[in-house]
Motif scaffolding. Structure first.
Motif, PDB file in Angstrom:
ATOM      1  N   UNK A   1       0.867  -1.184   0.000  1.00 53.44           N
ATOM      2  CA  UNK A   1       0.000   0.000   0.000  1.00 53.44           C
ATOM      3  C   UNK A   1       0.900   1.230   0.000  1.00 53.44           C
ATOM      4  N   UNK A   2       0.832   2.006  -1.072  1.00 55.80           N
ATOM      5  CA  UNK A   2       1.654   3.214  -1.144  1.00 55.80           C
ATOM      6  C   UNK A   2       1.102   4.247  -0.167  1.00 55.80           C
ATOM      7  N   UNK A   3       1.983   4.772   0.659  1.00 54.40           N
ATOM      8  CA  UNK A   3       1.596   5.714   1.706  1.00 54.40           C
ATOM      9  C   UNK A   3       1.942   7.154   1.349  1.00 54.40           C
ATOM     10  N   UNK A   4       3.060   7.317   0.663  1.00 53.14           N
ATOM     11  CA  UNK A   4       3.517   8.662   0.325  1.00 53.14           C
ATOM     12  C   UNK A   4       4.238   8.625  -1.015  1.00 53.14           C
ATOM     13  N   UNK A   5       3.874   9.520  -1.904  1.00 50.14           N
ATOM     14  CA  UNK A   5       4.539   9.662  -3.197  1.00 50.14           C
ATOM     15  C   UNK A   5       5.293  10.989  -3.148  1.00 50.14           C
ATOM     16  N   UNK A   6       6.602  10.915  -3.270  1.00 49.79           N
ATOM     17  CA  UNK A   6       7.437  12.123  -3.238  1.00 49.79           C
ATOM     18  C   UNK A   6       7.886  12.395  -4.672  1.00 49.79           C
ATOM     19  N   UNK A   7       7.381  13.487  -5.226  1.00 47.70           N
ATOM     20  CA  UNK A   7       7.690  13.846  -6.609  1.00 47.70           C
ATOM     21  C   UNK A   7       8.805  14.890  -6.600  1.00 47.70           C
TER      22      UNK A   7
ATOM     23  N   UNK B   1      -0.568   7.413  -6.868  1.00 50.98           N
ATOM     24  CA  UNK B   1      -1.364   7.935  -5.758  1.00 50.98           C
ATOM     25  C   UNK B   1      -1.413   6.872  -4.673  1.00 50.98           C
ATOM     26  N   UNK B   2      -1.898   7.252  -3.497  1.00 50.15           N
ATOM     27  CA  UNK B   2      -1.987   6.302  -2.398  1.00 50.15           C
ATOM     28  C   UNK B   2      -2.990   5.214  -2.753  1.00 50.15           C
ATOM     29  N   UNK B   3      -2.485   4.025  -2.988  1.00 47.77           N
ATOM     30  CA  UNK B   3      -3.341   2.895  -3.329  1.00 47.77           C
ATOM     31  C   UNK B   3      -2.599   1.609  -3.021  1.00 47.77           C
ATOM     32  N   UNK B   4      -3.313   0.517  -3.119  1.00 50.72           N
ATOM     33  CA  UNK B   4      -2.723  -0.772  -2.791  1.00 50.72           C
ATOM     34  C   UNK B   4      -2.628  -1.682  -3.992  1.00 50.72           C
ATOM     35  N   UNK B   5      -1.759  -2.659  -3.865  1.00 48.62           N
ATOM     36  CA  UNK B   5      -1.626  -3.689  -4.886  1.00 48.62           C
ATOM     37  C   UNK B   5      -1.444  -5.022  -4.159  1.00 48.62           C
ATOM     38  N   UNK B   6      -2.159  -6.023  -4.633  1.00 43.96           N
ATOM     39  CA  UNK B   6      -2.058  -7.346  -4.026  1.00 43.96           C
ATOM     40  C   UNK B   6      -1.830  -8.366  -5.134  1.00 43.96           C
ATOM     41  N   UNK B   7      -1.846  -9.609  -4.777  1.00 47.55           N
ATOM     42  CA  UNK B   7      -1.621 -10.703  -5.728  1.00 47.55           C
ATOM     43  C   UNK B   7      -0.253 -10.619  -6.395  1.00 47.55           C
ATOM     44  N   UNK B   8       0.722 -10.085  -5.691  1.00 50.27           N
ATOM     45  CA  UNK B   8       2.091 -10.037  -6.201  1.00 50.27           C
ATOM     46  C   UNK B   8       2.764 -11.347  -5.811  1.00 50.27           C
ATOM     47  N   UNK B   9       3.375 -11.998  -6.766  1.00 51.10           N
ATOM     48  CA  UNK B   9       4.161 -13.199  -6.493  1.00 51.10           C
ATOM     49  C   UNK B   9       5.618 -12.881  -6.784  1.00 51.10           C
ATOM     50  N   UNK B  10       6.489 -13.299  -5.884  1.00 48.45           N
ATOM     51  CA  UNK B  10       7.917 -13.055  -6.034  1.00 48.45           C
ATOM     52  C   UNK B  10       8.590 -14.400  -6.256  1.00 48.45           C
ATOM     53  N   UNK B  11       9.189 -14.561  -7.436  1.00 49.85           N
ATOM     54  CA  UNK B  11       9.892 -15.793  -7.770  1.00 49.85           C
ATOM     55  C   UNK B  11      11.381 -15.507  -7.766  1.00 49.85           C
ATOM     56  N   UNK B  12      12.103 -16.216  -6.928  1.00 49.56           N
ATOM     57  CA  UNK B  12      13.564 -16.099  -6.898  1.00 49.56           C
ATOM     58  C   UNK B  12      14.103 -16.909  -8.074  1.00 49.56           C
ATOM     59  N   UNK B  13      14.703 -16.237  -9.036  1.00 52.26           N
ATOM     60  CA  UNK B  13      15.262 -16.924 -10.200  1.00 52.26           C
ATOM     61  C   UNK B  13      16.628 -17.497  -9.890  1.00 52.26           C
ATOM     62  N   UNK B  14      17.383 -16.783  -9.103  1.00 49.89           N
ATOM     63  CA  UNK B  14      18.662 -17.241  -8.568  1.00 49.89           C
ATOM     64  C   UNK B  14      18.976 -16.342  -7.383  1.00 49.89           C
ATOM     65  N   UNK B  15      20.162 -16.438  -6.824  1.00 45.12           N
ATOM     66  CA  UNK B  15      20.449 -15.666  -5.612  1.00 45.12           C
ATOM     67  C   UNK B  15      20.542 -14.170  -5.877  1.00 45.12           C
ATOM     68  N   UNK B  16      20.656 -13.755  -7.134  1.00 45.30           N
ATOM     69  CA  UNK B  16      20.810 -12.340  -7.454  1.00 45.30           C
ATOM     70  C   UNK B  16      19.680 -11.758  -8.285  1.00 45.30           C
ATOM     71  N   UNK B  17      18.625 -12.497  -8.542  1.00 46.24           N
ATOM     72  CA  UNK B  17      17.548 -11.970  -9.388  1.00 46.24           C
ATOM     73  C   UNK B  17      16.197 -12.511  -8.952  1.00 46.24           C
ATOM     74  N   UNK B  18      15.187 -11.681  -9.143  1.00 49.88           N
ATOM     75  CA  UNK B  18      13.816 -12.069  -8.814  1.00 49.88           C
ATOM     76  C   UNK B  18      12.881 -11.578  -9.910  1.00 49.88           C
TER      77      UNK B  18
END
Length: 172
Positions: free
Chosen positions: A107-113, A134-151
């Motif tokens: 959930x974005x709380x503050x946008x500093x432009x 703008x202040x809003x939320x995002x869900x359903x994010x999946x994080x896949x570790x491709x290797x130790x240095x990338x996602x």
């Protein structure tokens, strides 16, 4: 007889040394190849992006850092609408991170432009989701570790951001 006894003792010592070395190497291999148990929603990475929408394009860098219930994203880049019409994008998004099962909720709380940003809001909306605008939320994010240095970050199985780890300075 003493000779056979000495040979048997040397063979026994060799076997013991071999087994000790094998145990040490097995333990080391297990440690090196064992998956890390760090929080899967903690990310420190950078992505170079190029997004094309019709004749307009965005070229830039997104720095992303999240963990411990909060995060920060920095966007720096250029939007070209026409060869004569070029805008700067430079903003920082501070957000909260909540764990919801295997997927985080941001959930974005503050946008500093930055005062250097020149892009009109209507053009920016073509390239970035509301989370960055703008202040809003995002869900359903999946994080896949491709290797130790990338996602790879995906949303509803659509690639969202490919990013690589980078070292932060010690004072951060």
């Amino acid at each position: 007889m003493k000779m056979l006894s000495a040979i048997a003792t040397i063979r026994k010592q060799t076997r013991i040394i071999f087994l000790v070395c094998l145990a040490i190497l097995s333990g080391l291999a297990f440690y090196l190849y064992m998956p890390s148990y760090e929080n899967p929603h903690s990310i420190v990475c950078r992505s170079t992006l190029q997004i094309v929408r019709g004749n307009a394009s965005f070229r830039g860098i997104v720095d992303f850092k999240s963990g411990d219930g909060k995060g920060i994203a920095n966007i720096n880049g250029i939007i070209n609408v026409t060869p004569q019409e070029e805008y700067t994008v430079q903003r920082t998004i501070l957000f909260t991170l909540a764990e919801y099962g295997l997927s985080p909720v941001w959930v974005s709380q503050q946008i500093i432009i930055s005062n250097r940003e020149t892009v009109p809001a209507a053009i920016l909306q073509q390239f970035f989701p509301d989370f960055y605008l703008k202040n809003s939320g995002v869900s359903d994010i999946d994080i896949f570790r491709l290797n130790k240095d990338a996602a790879l970050l995906t949303r509803e199985d659509i690639p969202y951001l490919y990013c690589q780890k980078y070292q932060l300075p010690d004072e951060e």
